[in-house]
Design a protein around this motif. Structure first.
Motif, PDB file in Angstrom:
ATOM      1  N   VAL A   1     -11.554   3.570  -2.236  1.00 30.45           N
ATOM      2  CA  VAL A   1     -10.907   2.271  -2.062  1.00 30.45           C
ATOM      3  C   VAL A   1     -10.147   2.234  -0.744  1.00 30.45           C
ATOM      4  O   VAL A   1     -10.231   1.274   0.030  1.00 30.45           O
ATOM      5  CB  VAL A   1      -9.947   1.981  -3.247  1.00 30.45           C
TER       6      VAL A   1
ATOM      7  N   VAL B   1      -8.158   0.799 -10.328  1.00 31.39           N
ATOM      8  CA  VAL B   1      -8.518   2.220 -10.310  1.00 31.39           C
ATOM      9  C   VAL B   1      -7.352   3.074 -10.770  1.00 31.39           C
ATOM     10  O   VAL B   1      -7.512   4.031 -11.534  1.00 31.39           O
ATOM     11  CB  VAL B   1      -8.976   2.620  -8.890  1.00 31.39           C
ATOM     12  N   MET B   2      -6.143   2.693 -10.338  1.00 31.25           N
ATOM     13  CA  MET B   2      -4.958   3.442 -10.749  1.00 31.25           C
ATOM     14  C   MET B   2      -4.721   3.334 -12.246  1.00 31.25           C
ATOM     15  O   MET B   2      -4.446   4.324 -12.917  1.00 31.25           O
ATOM     16  CB  MET B   2      -3.722   2.887 -10.040  1.00 31.25           C
TER      17      MET B   2
ATOM     18  N   ASN C   1      -7.062   5.166 -14.132  1.00 34.90           N
ATOM     19  CA  ASN C   1      -6.975   6.571 -13.737  1.00 34.90           C
ATOM     20  C   ASN C   1      -8.345   7.234 -13.721  1.00 34.90           C
ATOM     21  O   ASN C   1      -8.626   8.168 -14.442  1.00 34.90           O
ATOM     22  CB  ASN C   1      -6.023   7.331 -14.662  1.00 34.90           C
TER      23      ASN C   1
ATOM     24  N   TYR D   1       0.816  -1.221   0.000  1.00 29.68           N
ATOM     25  CA  TYR D   1       0.000   0.000   0.000  1.00 29.68           C
ATOM     26  C   TYR D   1       0.846   1.265   0.000  1.00 29.68           C
ATOM     27  O   TYR D   1       0.548   2.219  -0.719  1.00 29.68           O
ATOM     28  CB  TYR D   1      -0.937   0.030   1.215  1.00 29.68           C
TER      29      TYR D   1
ATOM     30  N   ASN E   1      -9.498   9.084 -11.712  1.00 31.29           N
ATOM     31  CA  ASN E   1      -9.481  10.229 -10.814  1.00 31.29           C
ATOM     32  C   ASN E   1     -10.324  11.382 -11.332  1.00 31.29           C
ATOM     33  O   ASN E   1     -11.149  11.941 -10.614  1.00 31.29           O
ATOM     34  CB  ASN E   1      -8.032  10.669 -10.619  1.00 31.29           C
TER      35      ASN E   1
ATOM     36  N   TRP F   1       1.064   6.726  -6.685  1.00 33.67           N
ATOM     37  CA  TRP F   1      -0.103   7.314  -7.335  1.00 33.67           C
ATOM     38  C   TRP F   1      -0.256   8.784  -6.961  1.00 33.67           C
ATOM     39  O   TRP F   1      -0.546   9.628  -7.812  1.00 33.67           O
ATOM     40  CB  TRP F   1      -1.363   6.547  -6.935  1.00 33.67           C
TER      41      TRP F   1
ATOM     42  N   ILE G   1     -10.092   6.564  -5.684  1.00 36.82           N
ATOM     43  CA  ILE G   1      -8.962   6.019  -4.905  1.00 36.82           C
ATOM     44  C   ILE G   1      -9.205   6.209  -3.421  1.00 36.82           C
ATOM     45  O   ILE G   1      -8.942   5.314  -2.623  1.00 36.82           O
ATOM     46  CB  ILE G   1      -7.646   6.721  -5.325  1.00 36.82           C
ATOM     47  N   HIS G   2      -9.748   7.360  -3.045  1.00 34.29           N
ATOM     48  CA  HIS G   2     -10.044   7.582  -1.629  1.00 34.29           C
ATOM     49  C   HIS G   2     -11.087   6.578  -1.146  1.00 34.29           C
ATOM     50  O   HIS G   2     -11.005   6.067  -0.042  1.00 34.29           O
ATOM     51  CB  HIS G   2     -10.534   9.012  -1.412  1.00 34.29           C
TER      52      HIS G   2
ATOM     53  N   ILE H   1       0.320   3.911  -2.861  1.00 37.66           N
ATOM     54  CA  ILE H   1      -0.261   5.214  -2.530  1.00 37.66           C
ATOM     55  C   ILE H   1       0.721   6.326  -2.891  1.00 37.66           C
ATOM     56  O   ILE H   1       0.355   7.314  -3.529  1.00 37.66           O
ATOM     57  CB  ILE H   1      -0.627   5.259  -1.032  1.00 37.66           C
TER      58      ILE H   1
ATOM     59  N   LYS I   1     -13.133  11.104  -4.986  1.00 36.59           N
ATOM     60  CA  LYS I   1     -12.170  10.352  -5.790  1.00 36.59           C
ATOM     61  C   LYS I   1     -12.293   8.852  -5.525  1.00 36.59           C
ATOM     62  O   LYS I   1     -12.359   8.436  -4.367  1.00 36.59           O
ATOM     63  CB  LYS I   1     -10.745  10.791  -5.441  1.00 36.59           C
TER      64      LYS I   1
ATOM     65  N   LEU J   1      -7.386  -1.261  -6.069  1.00 29.09           N
ATOM     66  CA  LEU J   1      -6.538  -0.076  -6.142  1.00 29.09           C
ATOM     67  C   LEU J   1      -5.786  -0.066  -7.474  1.00 29.09           C
ATOM     68  O   LEU J   1      -5.689   0.951  -8.152  1.00 29.09           O
ATOM     69  CB  LEU J   1      -5.558  -0.116  -4.970  1.00 29.09           C
TER      70      LEU J   1
END
Lengths: 340, 166
Positions: B31, B73-74, B77, A131, B79, A138, B28-29, A135, B26, B70
């Motif tokens: 997740v 989602v990354m 993107n 993680y 976002n 990203w 990512i948040h 994190i 977002k 994650l």
């Protein structure tokens, strides 16, 4: 009860300081080893034999300019390195560092938490270790950092599988998930490495991939990705990422020594008739020597082998290590069944 | 007493992060908040003396499934909020469907008598030894069947992922 709490706090602090010190001096030793392998001196300006070099590096990292990209996700950008450091330090809690200390007639185990699922705890920490990198990579909002983070996560997920499978054989042999129990069963010279050479080899290779060390350091491959997941990091945040790698090396060495090389056991040591506390100290030094040996292997490989290509890395993980690990599990199971 | 404080802390953490998962803009948040929820639930397992379940929960959900989320989602993107705004009728339909589910759940739990659990500290059912015995002795066939189910799902995923015709 109160003395137990005080003792555990002291032990945990001691291990924390030890891990940080070891990580600090690993950086110096790494550069010395590199110098040795490449027939040069290595750092020798700061203090005798360069002994003050880690301090100088630390001071430099602290005083570097703190830079945060304007497009970064601020909170996650800070969370990344903190999480990496936190997770790196967490595993040491379940490692048995030595036999019981005896103070005033009471035995104090040299292990912070003797949970009955110690190995699974190590795997849980391992699986959330990714993680911090993801994190951070990203949140930097940089394509190289993102690529490095994606590489790191897929690499760690892939090698976790083979790693867990190679450990299952140890669990089958000892019949326990507690680290303490696993060490206790390797007393004398009946180390697991002699019964599970293949498992040990698989675990060692996977440990290189999990700690992102060369030849599997693709997440920070500088020829392709500038600096990988920590491209946008500077100052002590970068320091945390680099530092966590050395702590991971130390802790993974401790895990390998505990699981395969008999932990703090050494043949004949318990027959010397030492007093309990001296015995505990000597045993701890035995474990520490084994960990140092693994640290040297990490550095040895780094300065010997070139970096893998990413497809080679994935092929090795999925097509060689996992089938070998499964085969190892099956063979161990059959042998255990036949011996019953 | 001390465990009560931990229980309250974990419950607040679980509820807060679950709400934040829905409220975050977002993906990512979202997740990451969901991951935090899983950790809070793992903490509850530890309080119930089920350390094995707690650790497996962390390994499977936080360590494997959420990392894949994650990852996706990354890579996509997600976002930037590029999702097209939904028409009004979709929102109304979603509201009605969700409300009906909630009504059903309330109806179920109103008529449900809460039995007091056996003390997990004395039964020790969450410890790996007892759980293993139950799984591999009393429930062996369902357990093996569920692993076949997982294998089927895996084969299906590989089949869907293959680009060329088989």
């Amino acid at each position: 009860m109160v003395t137990q709490i005080i003792y555990k706090t002291l032990l945990a602090s001691f291990i924390l300081v030890l891990s940080l010190l070891v990580a600090m001096y690993s950086t110096l030793i790494e550069r010395k080893v590199a110098g040795w392998f490449q027939d040069r001196h290595g750092p020798n300006r700061a203090g005798p034999w360069g002994l003050l070099q880690p301090l100088a590096d630390g001071v430099k990292l602290f005083f570097k300019e703190e830079f945060m990209p304007g497009s970064a996700d601020k909170l996650l950008y800070i969370l990344g390195p903190s999480l990496t450091m936190f997770v790196a330090l967490l595993t040491s809690a379940v490692i048995p560092w030595g036999p019981d200390l005896v103070i005033n007639g009471t035995a104090y185990p040299m292990q912070v938490a003797d949970v009955n699922i110690g190995i699974l705890f190590v795997f849980a920490i391992l699986s959330i270790g990714v993680y911090g990198i993801m994190i951070g990579g990203w949140a930097s909002n940089n394509k190289y950092a993102l690529l490095g983070a994606v590489r790191a996560s897929s690499q760690m997920i892939s090698y976790e599988l083979a790693m867990s499978l190679s450990i299952i054989t140890i669990v089958m042999m000892t019949g326990s998930l507690s680290m303490r129990e696993i060490v206790a069963q390797q007393q004398g010279f009946s180390w697991n490495i002699f019964y599970q050479p293949l498992g040990f080899l698989i675990f060692l290779i996977c440990a290189f991939a999990e700690t992102n060390r060369s030849p599997f350091d693709l997440p920070e491959c500088e020829t392709e990705l500038v600096g990988g997941y920590h491209t946008e990091y500077s100052s002590m945040k970068l320091g945390f990422y680099l530092f966590a790698e050395y702590i991971n090396m130390f802790i993974s060495g401790a895990v390998m020594a505990t699981l395969f090389l008999g932990g703090y056991h050494f043949p004949g040591l318990d027959k010397l008739g030492l007093s309990p506390n001296v015995f505990a100290f000597v045993s701890f030094m035995v474990l520490f020597t084994k960990i140092t040996f693994f640290g040297f292997i990490y550095m040895w490989i780094r300065w010997t082998l070139p970096r893998f290509r990413y497809d080679q890395l994935m092929k090795l993980g999925w097509k060689s290590l996992i089938p070998l690990a499964i085969l190892n599990v099956v063979i161990t199971g059959v042998v255990i069944l036949l011996n019953q | 007493m001390f465990t009560q404080y931990i229980f309250h802390f974990l419950s607040v953490m679980a509820l807060f992060s679950a709400v934040m998962m829905l409220a975050s803009k977002k993906p990512i948040h979202s997740v990451l908040f969901l991951t935090l929820t899983f950790f809070a639930i793992a903490g509850h397992y530890v309080l119930l003396n089920a350390q094995f379940l707690a650790v497996v929960h962390v390994i499977v959900y936080a360590g494997a499934i959420m990392v894949l989320f994650l990852f996706t989602v990354m890579l996509l993107n997600l976002n930037k909020d590029e999702r097209s705004p939904k028409p009004m009728w979709v929102n109304i339909m979603a509201f009605i469907a969700g409300g009906m589910l909630m009504l059903t759940l309330i109806g179920i739990f109103r008529g449900y008598e809460i039995r007091s659990l056996q003390d997990p500290m004395t039964t020790q059912i969450g410890l790996v030894k007892n759980l293993g015995k139950v799984l591999y002795h009393d429930y062996l066939v369902p357990f093996e069947l569920s692993s076949v189910l997982f294998l089927t799902a895996m084969v299906g995923a590989v089949l869907l992922g293959k680009k060329e015709q088989l």
